[in-house]
Design a protein around this motif. Structure first.
Motif, PDB file in Angstrom:
ATOM      1  N   ARG A 395     -11.173   1.784   3.106  1.00  0.00           N
ATOM      2  CA  ARG A 395     -11.052   2.986   2.270  1.00  0.00           C
ATOM      3  C   ARG A 395      -9.663   3.114   1.662  1.00  0.00           C
ATOM      4  O   ARG A 395      -9.485   3.752   0.628  1.00  0.00           O
ATOM      5  N   ILE A 396      -8.644   2.552   2.318  1.00  0.00           N
ATOM      6  CA  ILE A 396      -7.274   2.488   1.802  1.00  0.00           C
ATOM      7  C   ILE A 396      -6.801   1.052   1.996  1.00  0.00           C
ATOM      8  O   ILE A 396      -7.010   0.462   3.066  1.00  0.00           O
ATOM      9  N   SER A 397      -6.159   0.485   0.994  1.00  0.00           N
ATOM     10  CA  SER A 397      -5.676  -0.892   1.123  1.00  0.00           C
ATOM     11  C   SER A 397      -4.375  -0.935   1.909  1.00  0.00           C
ATOM     12  O   SER A 397      -3.584   0.019   1.889  1.00  0.00           O
ATOM     13  N   GLU A 398      -4.148  -2.053   2.591  1.00  0.00           N
ATOM     14  CA  GLU A 398      -2.893  -2.200   3.310  1.00  0.00           C
ATOM     15  C   GLU A 398      -1.726  -2.296   2.340  1.00  0.00           C
ATOM     16  O   GLU A 398      -0.602  -1.888   2.662  1.00  0.00           O
ATOM     17  N   GLU A 399      -1.981  -2.792   1.124  1.00  0.00           N
ATOM     18  CA  GLU A 399      -0.915  -2.832   0.106  1.00  0.00           C
ATOM     19  C   GLU A 399      -0.451  -1.420  -0.228  1.00  0.00           C
ATOM     20  O   GLU A 399       0.743  -1.182  -0.449  1.00  0.00           O
ATOM     21  N   ARG A 400      -1.391  -0.468  -0.268  1.00  0.00           N
ATOM     22  CA  ARG A 400      -0.999   0.928  -0.521  1.00  0.00           C
ATOM     23  C   ARG A 400      -0.143   1.454   0.627  1.00  0.00           C
ATOM     24  O   ARG A 400       0.867   2.146   0.398  1.00  0.00           O
ATOM     25  N   ILE A 401      -0.485   1.122   1.845  1.00  0.00           N
ATOM     26  CA  ILE A 401       0.318   1.529   3.000  1.00  0.00           C
ATOM     27  C   ILE A 401       1.714   0.918   2.913  1.00  0.00           C
ATOM     28  O   ILE A 401       2.726   1.582   3.176  1.00  0.00           O
ATOM     29  N   ASP A 402       1.783  -0.362   2.505  1.00  0.00           N
ATOM     30  CA  ASP A 402       3.065  -1.051   2.423  1.00  0.00           C
ATOM     31  C   ASP A 402       4.013  -0.358   1.438  1.00  0.00           C
ATOM     32  O   ASP A 402       5.235  -0.331   1.664  1.00  0.00           O
ATOM     33  N   GLU A 403       3.490   0.188   0.340  1.00  0.00           N
ATOM     34  CA  GLU A 403       4.348   0.898  -0.630  1.00  0.00           C
ATOM     35  C   GLU A 403       5.132   2.007   0.058  1.00  0.00           C
ATOM     36  O   GLU A 403       6.346   2.155  -0.151  1.00  0.00           O
ATOM     37  N   SER A 404       4.438   2.789   0.862  1.00  0.00           N
ATOM     38  CA  SER A 404       5.101   3.898   1.543  1.00  0.00           C
ATOM     39  C   SER A 404       5.997   3.407   2.666  1.00  0.00           C
ATOM     40  O   SER A 404       7.101   3.930   2.862  1.00  0.00           O
ATOM     41  N   VAL A 405       5.558   2.401   3.399  1.00  0.00           N
ATOM     42  CA  VAL A 405       6.360   1.881   4.501  1.00  0.00           C
ATOM     43  C   VAL A 405       7.688   1.346   3.987  1.00  0.00           C
ATOM     44  O   VAL A 405       8.752   1.575   4.591  1.00  0.00           O
ATOM     45  N   ILE A 406       7.659   0.647   2.874  1.00  0.00           N
ATOM     46  CA  ILE A 406       8.910   0.100   2.311  1.00  0.00           C
ATOM     47  C   ILE A 406       9.855   1.234   1.923  1.00  0.00           C
ATOM     48  O   ILE A 406      11.067   1.156   2.172  1.00  0.00           O
ATOM     49  N   ARG A 407       9.322   2.293   1.314  1.00  0.00           N
ATOM     50  CA  ARG A 407      10.193   3.430   0.971  1.00  0.00           C
ATOM     51  C   ARG A 407      10.841   4.015   2.231  1.00  0.00           C
ATOM     52  O   ARG A 407      12.037   4.323   2.243  1.00  0.00           O
ATOM     53  N   LEU A 408      10.050   4.192   3.268  1.00  0.00           N
ATOM     54  CA  LEU A 408      10.560   4.794   4.492  1.00  0.00           C
ATOM     55  C   LEU A 408      11.560   3.900   5.205  1.00  0.00           C
ATOM     56  O   LEU A 408      12.603   4.368   5.695  1.00  0.00           O
TER      57      LEU A 408
END
Length: 626
Positions: A395-408
């Motif tokens: 339902r959510i891609s891991e690439e989308r998660i990575d965008e936020s993780v990199i910012r954090l």
């Protein structure tokens, strides 16, 4: 720097030397430097390298920032086994860090600065035991003011004490605001706090709103200048190792609450724009972007009657991805306000999730909507397992998660947390609430006092400043403090002058969490007003009112010999003004309406629109001192 307590883990302590002599830390304790551990590399490269080493569970843990407690002795909060994992107010610290792999926490409660520093070191030592040793980012609501509301501010003994933001706006001095925020930065750094959940860039256009006290007033231009100065004081010209990151809130402006009700509660979920003034509320945020705010928090409320979907701003893709990311090009961290997903209890009473417009969705879908909207992090939640489930279900891609993780991660690297997250408790005890910082705060309290009237009678000379040694009748003032200015007497009839300290009225609601939000009416009942006017009829009376919201006070203004407003000031700071030892510089940061009828007829999104206020925005008198 002096020696840290034994909570500093030995595996993180050794300093190694790069070939060019540059020191770096062996975070794994195995003598091998990983790229993400090398402080010579840019933060973005270090973040990109680290995200490639992380499991999905480690990434998911980064996306949550919730409350964590502190014991008075500086130890970590570890309740009895069986405390609810889904209730961060009762969950164990170690379970959140080593079990849920979380490493962003909003410090709830307080201890002496030395103990707070020791607590930071224990928490960072615990985080160092996880597989990748990702350090914790500690955040806080404001701690340097007079208000104490678990959802908005934490009055903290041991820190310097300043007027609330409307008081800083009343002074209107950008350099003072920058210096105030710089002092806040230094006190936060000393105890390990690296993220400020402030400033508020909201406009106080609806006078009944309980959170007016956290704003810089009703005027967009003044608020914009104050917000920008505040961010620069916290972060410096650029974010770095000596910065405290600013999470500016509540995008796109939380002031226009329907009937002034607060969006922590279902009856305050609607944000309205009867004056078609949505864009006006963006002006202070534009100043925040220009000043480089590192983070943004959207509000709880749902916009009504605009081009945007009628769903809470934390779920609102048009506002976060469209307006914030797209129109304004903001590429920093977006963290939701606290508790959009999980129903909970607070002070023993049910406290539903603030999922306004998304009440019908289950928890999993709420998280999905928040991430799809463009937020990086969920505030006040501790459910990373839901992110793992969303990714594994496709339902959510891991690439989308990575965008936020990199910012954090990038922010943790920029702040220098990977290089040394520990602080010195001796320095914390010396810096926080130092004589220099406390004196600056007290001076600002006096400067912010706003003289509204000073006319004992039409033909009389001004009452202020008062003469030292007068016989004083006081209410709301510590008798020992008052005795430093005059002779304290027991009744108005014995006095030369009375000084009464009062607060803006409000509607008393429940005794629980709701009671911390001073909302509703702004005028005094007859029973509340009578004792004030009785004193004013018996003796020349100075009334000082705490303007956490704009008060409706025509009767007091008419009968008091002098009327002053404060925005958070000690007894001594106010009396210094009244007795001519300090000069008041305050000018009202919002108008004071003449009646509740004016308030109720006003538009929630329009500033200073009563038409005929008792005291207009910018009003304030000067008095002679010395």
């Amino acid at each position: 720097m002096s020696q840290h307590p034994t909570t500093r883990p030995p595996t993180r302590a050794p300093l190694l030397q790069a070939p060019d002599g540059t020191p770096f830390r062996d975070l794994n304790g195995n003598g091998v430097m990983e790229p993400y551990e090398d402080p010579r590399l840019p933060a973005g490269e270090r973040a990109a390298d680290l995200v490639g080493r992380m499991s999905l569970e480690e990434k998911a843990g980064l996306l949550f920032q919730t409350m964590v407690g502190i014991n008075p002795d500086g130890s970590l909060v570890e309740p009895e086994s069986g405390a609810a994992d889904d209730d961060p107010m009762r969950a164990s610290t170690s379970r959140m860090v080593t079990g849920k792999l979380m490493n962003h926490f909003n410090l709830f409660g307080a201890a002496a600065p030395r103990r707070m520093a020791e607590w930071n070191n224990r928490l960072q030592a615990l985080a160092a035991t996880t597989r990748l040793g990702i350090p914790v980012t500690i955040s806080t609501d404001p701690r340097n003011g007079f208000m104490d509301n678990p959802a908005a501010s934490v009055h903290t003994k041991g820190f310097s004490l300043w007027p609330e933001p409307p008081g800083l706006a009343a002074i209107g001095d950008e350099e003072l605001v920058r210096r105030h925020a710089d002092i806040v930065r230094r006190e936060y750094l000393a105890v390990g706090i690296r993220l400020a959940l402030h400033p508020m860039a909201d406009l106080a256009t609806e006078p009944r709103w309980a959170r007016v006290v956290g704003t810089f007033g009703s005027d967009a231009g003044l608020a914009a200048r104050m917000v920008a100065a505040y961010i620069r004081g916290l972060q410096g010209d650029t974010l770095g190792a000596t910065s405290v990151s600013a999470m500016t809130k509540h995008f796109p402006g939380a002031g226009p609450q329907l009937n002034g009700e607060d969006a922590h509660f279902a009856y305050g979920r609607e944000q309205v724009y009867p004056g078609d003034n949505f864009k006006h509320h963006l002006i202070p945020f534009e100043a925040a972007f220009e000043a480089g705010t590192s983070q943004i928090m959207p509000y709880y409320a749902m916009p009504i009657g605009t081009e945007y979907e009628e769903i809470g701003f934390g779920f609102n893709k048009g506002v976060i991805t469209g307006l914030l990311r797209g129109t304004y090009g903001f590429d920093g961290i977006v963290c939701t306000d606290w508790g959009l997903v999980t129903d909970s209890e607070i002070f023993g009473a049910p406290f539903p999730a603030r999922a306004w417009g998304a009440e019908h969705l289950d928890r999993l879908t709420r998280v999905e909507r928040i991430l799809d909207a463009g937020a990086d992090q969920l505030g006040g939640e501790a459910c990373p397992e839901l992110v793992v489930e969303l990714v594994r279900d496709g339902r959510i891609s891991e690439e989308r998660i990575d965008e936020s993780v990199i910012r954090l991660l990038r922010e943790k690297f920029v702040l220098g947390l990977f290089d040394d997250p520990f602080v010195d408790p001796d320095e914390a005890a010396r810096i926080c609430g130092s004589q220099e910082f406390s004196a600056a705060g007290t001076a600002a309290q006096s400067r912010s006092v706003t003289v509204l009237t000073d006319r004992p009678a039409a033909s009389a000379a001004p009452l202020l400043p008062l003469t030292a040694g007068l016989r004083l009748y006081t209410e709301g003032i510590d008798a020992e403090v008052a005795a430093r200015y005059g002779t304290v007497v027991a009744t108005p009839q014995e006095a030369d002058v009375a000084v009464l300290r009062i607060a803006t009225p409000f509607d008393r609601r429940t005794e629980g969490f709701e009671s911390f939000f001073r909302a509703g009416r702004l005028d005094f009942t007859e029973d509340e007003l009578r004792p004030i006017l009785d004193v004013a009829a018996a003796v020349p009376t100075v009334v000082d009112i705490f303007l956490d919201r704009p008060a409706v006070i025509p009767g007091i203004a008419e009968q008091a010999a002098a009327l002053v407003g404060n925005f958070g000031a000690s007894d001594a700071a106010v009396l210094d003004v009244l007795f001519g030892r300090a000069a008041p510089e305050g000018r009202l940061p919002f108008e004071l309406p003449r009646s509740m009828a004016q308030v109720e007829a006003g538009h929630e999104d329009m500033p200073n629109d009563s038409g005929d206020p008792l005291f207009p925005f910018g009003h304030g008198l000067t008095i002679a001192i010395g």
